[in-house]
Design a protein around this motif. Structure first.
Motif, short mmCIF file in Angstrom:
data_model
loop_
_atom_site.label_atom_id
_atom_site.label_comp_id
_atom_site.label_asym_id
_atom_site.label_seq_id
_atom_site.Cartn_x
_atom_site.Cartn_y
_atom_site.Cartn_z
N UNK A 1 0.81 -1.22 0.00
CA UNK A 1 0.00 0.00 0.00
C UNK A 1 0.84 1.26 0.00
N UNK A 2 1.96 1.23 0.73
CA UNK A 2 2.87 2.37 0.72
C UNK A 2 3.45 2.57 -0.68
N UNK A 3 3.78 1.47 -1.34
CA UNK A 3 4.26 1.58 -2.71
C UNK A 3 3.23 2.23 -3.61
N UNK A 4 1.98 1.83 -3.46
CA UNK A 4 0.90 2.42 -4.27
C UNK A 4 0.73 3.90 -3.98
N UNK A 5 0.81 4.26 -2.70
CA UNK A 5 0.66 5.67 -2.33
C UNK A 5 1.80 6.50 -2.91
N UNK A 6 3.02 6.02 -2.79
CA UNK A 6 4.15 6.75 -3.38
C UNK A 6 4.02 6.84 -4.89
N UNK A 7 3.52 5.79 -5.52
CA UNK A 7 3.32 5.82 -6.96
C UNK A 7 2.30 6.89 -7.32
N UNK A 8 1.23 6.99 -6.56
CA UNK A 8 0.20 8.01 -6.81
C UNK A 8 0.76 9.42 -6.63
N UNK A 9 1.75 9.56 -5.75
CA UNK A 9 2.39 10.85 -5.53
C UNK A 9 3.44 11.16 -6.60
N UNK A 10 3.70 10.18 -7.47
CA UNK A 10 4.70 10.38 -8.52
C UNK A 10 6.12 10.07 -8.09
N UNK A 11 6.29 9.51 -6.89
CA UNK A 11 7.61 9.14 -6.41
C UNK A 11 7.85 7.67 -6.75
N UNK A 12 8.17 7.42 -8.01
CA UNK A 12 8.27 6.06 -8.51
C UNK A 12 9.45 5.28 -7.93
N UNK A 13 10.62 5.90 -7.72
CA UNK A 13 11.70 5.14 -7.10
C UNK A 13 11.34 4.65 -5.69
N UNK A 14 10.69 5.50 -4.90
CA UNK A 14 10.29 5.10 -3.55
C UNK A 14 9.20 4.02 -3.63
N UNK A 15 8.29 4.16 -4.58
CA UNK A 15 7.26 3.14 -4.78
C UNK A 15 7.91 1.80 -5.08
N UNK A 16 8.90 1.81 -5.95
CA UNK A 16 9.60 0.57 -6.32
C UNK A 16 10.28 -0.06 -5.10
N UNK A 17 10.85 0.76 -4.23
CA UNK A 17 11.46 0.23 -3.00
C UNK A 17 10.44 -0.55 -2.17
N UNK A 18 9.26 0.07 -1.97
CA UNK A 18 8.25 -0.58 -1.14
C UNK A 18 7.64 -1.79 -1.83
N UNK A 19 7.43 -1.72 -3.15
CA UNK A 19 6.92 -2.90 -3.87
C UNK A 19 7.91 -4.06 -3.76
N UNK A 20 9.19 -3.77 -3.86
CA UNK A 20 10.21 -4.81 -3.75
C UNK A 20 10.22 -5.42 -2.35
N UNK A 21 10.13 -4.56 -1.34
CA UNK A 21 10.09 -5.06 0.03
C UNK A 21 8.83 -5.91 0.28
#
Length: 85
Positions: free
Chosen positions: A31-51
């Motif tokens: 969910x954090x990855x999705x939220x960061x993706x919605x904010x346009x912070x794709x590198x951070x989203x990728x970190x959370x999706x990977x975790x």
């Protein structure tokens, strides 16, 4: 979405301290990855999706890990990294 990030980070804080893993933690990471993706912070989203993917894999939940990989692929596509996506 920033509020979702703030609450999600608070929610996983005890896990990070205790290192106890559960599906709830993995879903929160996703969910954090999705939220960061919605904010346009794709590198951070990728970190959370990977975790989250690693957590689901550790929990022997391959279908959920695969779903999280799709989320990661979307983040990579939005970053313009089509080869990795």
């Amino acid at each position: 979405y920033q509020s979702a990030v703030d609450f999600g980070l608070q929610a996983i804080e005890p896990y990070r301290k205790s290192q106890r893993l559960s599906r709830d933690v993995a879903f929160t990471l996703n969910g954090l990855g999705s939220a960061y993706q919605s904010l346009g912070n794709y590198p951070k989203a990728l970190e959370f999706f990977t975790e989250a993917k690693d957590a689901f894999t550790s929990l022997n939940a391959p279908l959920l890990a695969a779903r999280t990989l799709l989320n990661a692929a979307t983040a990579l596509r939005l970053m313009g990294d089509y080869a990795k996506a």
